[in-house]
Design an enzyme around this catalytic site. Structure first.
Site, short mmCIF file in Angstrom:
data_model
loop_
_atom_site.label_atom_id
_atom_site.label_comp_id
_atom_site.label_asym_id
_atom_site.label_seq_id
_atom_site.Cartn_x
_atom_site.Cartn_y
_atom_site.Cartn_z
N SER A 163 0.64 -1.22 0.01
CA SER A 163 -0.04 -0.01 0.08
C SER A 163 0.86 1.14 -0.02
CB SER A 163 -0.95 -0.06 1.11
OG SER A 163 -1.37 1.37 1.46
N GLN A 165 -0.17 4.15 0.19
CA GLN A 165 -0.78 5.15 1.45
C GLN A 165 -0.01 4.87 2.58
OE1 GLN A 165 -5.11 4.64 1.10
NE2 GLN A 165 -5.26 5.49 -0.83
N ASP A 313 -5.39 0.41 -9.54
CA ASP A 313 -6.82 1.12 -9.81
C ASP A 313 -7.24 0.59 -11.12
OD1 ASP A 313 -6.83 2.27 -7.28
OD2 ASP A 313 -5.68 4.05 -7.96
N ARG A 344 -14.80 -3.73 -4.93
CA ARG A 344 -14.40 -3.55 -6.69
C ARG A 344 -14.46 -4.99 -7.51
NH1 ARG A 344 -10.13 1.43 -6.85
NH2 ARG A 344 -11.83 3.16 -6.62
N ARG A 386 -14.27 4.73 -9.88
CA ARG A 386 -13.58 3.90 -10.86
C ARG A 386 -14.39 3.01 -11.62
NH1 ARG A 386 -8.58 6.06 -11.24
NH2 ARG A 386 -8.14 6.85 -9.21
C1 S3P Z 1 -2.86 5.48 -3.66
C2 S3P Z 1 -2.64 4.23 -3.48
C3 S3P Z 1 -3.26 3.06 -3.94
C4 S3P Z 1 -4.44 3.50 -4.70
C5 S3P Z 1 -5.47 5.03 -4.41
C6 S3P Z 1 -4.26 6.06 -4.46
C7 S3P Z 1 -1.68 6.63 -3.25
O1 S3P Z 1 -4.13 2.80 -2.52
O2 S3P Z 1 -5.61 2.45 -5.04
O3 S3P Z 1 -6.30 5.05 -5.40
O4 S3P Z 1 -2.17 7.74 -3.78
O5 S3P Z 1 -1.14 6.30 -2.76
P1 S3P Z 1 -3.34 1.60 -1.47
O6 S3P Z 1 -2.44 2.46 -1.03
O7 S3P Z 1 -4.40 1.40 -0.51
O8 S3P Z 1 -2.82 0.36 -2.46
#
Ligand code: S3P
Length: 427
Positions: A163, A165, A313, A344, A386
């Site tokens: 992840s 994020q 995504d 999804r 999406r």
């Molecule tokens: C993102 C990371 C992804 C992605 C999201 C944006 C980011 O999520 O699905 O649309 O900006 O770091 P995850 O970190 O939960 O995989």
């Protein structure tokens, strides 16, 4: 709702909207930079506005002129108390926790129904290991939470789920944590935060090997920056799919981010037999350039877990494309899709089965037999931007009209999606 009629071509020139991921990061990092930063071409998508509003609630001054957005740096005032509504944005919620965990602030973090049902322990657990004080107010593992900023210490942490994020939240916390913070990514994810931190002269070291990436961040002062946000590859992908499925004179996508950690969908289309050309115009801090694509015949493909983070995504979109590819497409290791703005996997399969596709949901992906003729249907994206765009692509290649419910949710990432759709597909 919107009616989508079958289209016969997707051609011309697309400049995709500014990248959502990079826009979030530019605002969040700009807020803690040494001085004022200037962001050109910031995304106007709802999610990015959520981050901008959150920073303003925290007292940050953000000036929006027609040509750019300026954000004052220097962190947050001590003792600030407020509630931040992250609405539908997982990136805002998770990254802001990392940013604020070492600041002397008292913050309540809330979100809409969808965000309140998305997992937060993946970011809160490692932040707590660093010494953060974050408490769940309602249900363990989910928003709302209270965050009381305090001093942090660095840790060595291996990400159990790929992840970007979570990785980014820990890097932001690591900027102010005593000692160094090391993050190990067995399956590397998008590296926009690392690139920006490098640009801002942070003390960051990245080691890549066959077994993944190791990123070390030491406490750092960040220099301010001026940056243009490139076009969003994830938004462009819907039109790449359409150009592959209903070719016209060819589609050119310009000013698009070509970061290799985002290009999994393009590589998958190539593996399915599409010829796609890329031209690089610029490389710092992010590769930017052009993509040229025209249709061709598509064969099935097998996507395994190691490739999923590079197209997380776009995996549902690849499943839509696979309904038109010859053979059995198998996508594995994409269980994260069940924890996005909607499930999804479940919701996409529900819609595509209504259209007559031969598609099966598995715990961690899809099995699709193609090609099948899709028929028009009424499709429910369950408030997920999406999925709304995926269903629009599927509806475009159906044999009769379809209805997409609540299509306005596309504004989460791509407010002008239907304008671009009409321009590129209308005869
Ligand atoms: C993102 C990371 C992804 C992605 C999201 C944006 C980011 O999520 O699905 O649309 O900006 O770091 P995850 O970190 O939960 O995989």
């Amino acid at each position: 709702m919107i009616k989508i009629s079958p289209v016969t071509k997707c051609e011309g020139m697309l400049i995709p909207p500014p990248d959502k991921s990079i826009s979030h990061r530019a605002l969040l990092l700009g807020a803690v930079a040494f001085g004022k930063s200037e962001i050109i071409n910031l995304s106007s998508a709802d999610d990015v506005q959520t981050t901008q509003k959150a920073l303003m609630t925290l007292g940050k001054k953000i000036y929006d002129t027609k040509s750019s957005v300026t954000i004052e740096g220097k962190g947050f005032s001590e003792g600030k108390e407020c509630t931040i509504d992250c609405r539908n944005s997982g990136t805002t919620a998770r990254m802001i926790m990392g940013l604020l965990a070492p600041e002397k602030v008292f913050i309540r973090i809330i979100g809409d129904d969808s965000l309140t049902n998305r997992p937060m322990e993946r970011v809160i657990s490692p932040l707590k290991r660093m010494g953060a004080s974050i408490t769940y107010l309602d249900r363990f593992g989910y928003l709302p939470v209270n965050l009381k900023g305090q001093d942090l210490h660095g840790v060595r942490y291996k990400l159990p789920v790929p992840s970007a994020q979570v990785k980014s939240a820990l890097l932001l916390a690591g900027l102010k944590a005593k000692g160094g913070t090391t993050i190990i990514e067995p399956r590397p994810t998008r590296d926009h935060t690392e690139r920006m931190l490098n640009m801002m002269e942070a003390d960051i070291l990245i080691k890549r090997s066959d077994s993944g990436s190791e990123i070390r961040i030491n406490p750092s002062e960040l220099s301010n920056f001026k940056m243009k946000i490139p076009g969003d590859f994830s938004s462009a992908a819907y039109f790449m799919a359409l150009a592959a499925l209903c070719p016209g004179k060819g589609l050119t996508i310009s000013d698009v981010n070509l970061n290799p950690t985002r290009l999994g969908f393009l590589e998958a289309l190539r593996a399915m037999g599409m010829s796609i050309r890329m031209d690089l115009d610029d490389v710092t801090p992010e590769p930017v350039g052009k993509i040229f694509i025209n249709g061709g015949s598509l064969n099935a493909v097998v996507i395994d877990a190691d490739k999923v983070p590079y197209m997380i995504d776009e995996v549902p979109l690849l499943a839509v494309v696979a309904t038109q590819a010859k053979g059995k497409t198998i996508i594995r290791g994409a269980e994260e899709l069940r924890m996005k703005e909607a499930d999804r996997i479940g919701s996409l399969v529900e819609g595509l089965i209504k259209m007559g596709a031969s598609i099966e949901a598995t715990e961690d992906g899809f099995i699709i037999e193609g090609p099948t003729l899709l028929k028009g249907a009424t499709l429910n994206p369950h408030g997920d931007h999406r999925l709304a765009m995926c269903f629009t692509v599927a509806a475009s290649i159906a044999n009769s009209d379809s209805i997409i419910k609540n299509e306005e949710c596309v504004s989460i990432s791509y407010p002008v999606f239907y304008q671009d759709f009409n321009r590129l597909t209308l005869l």
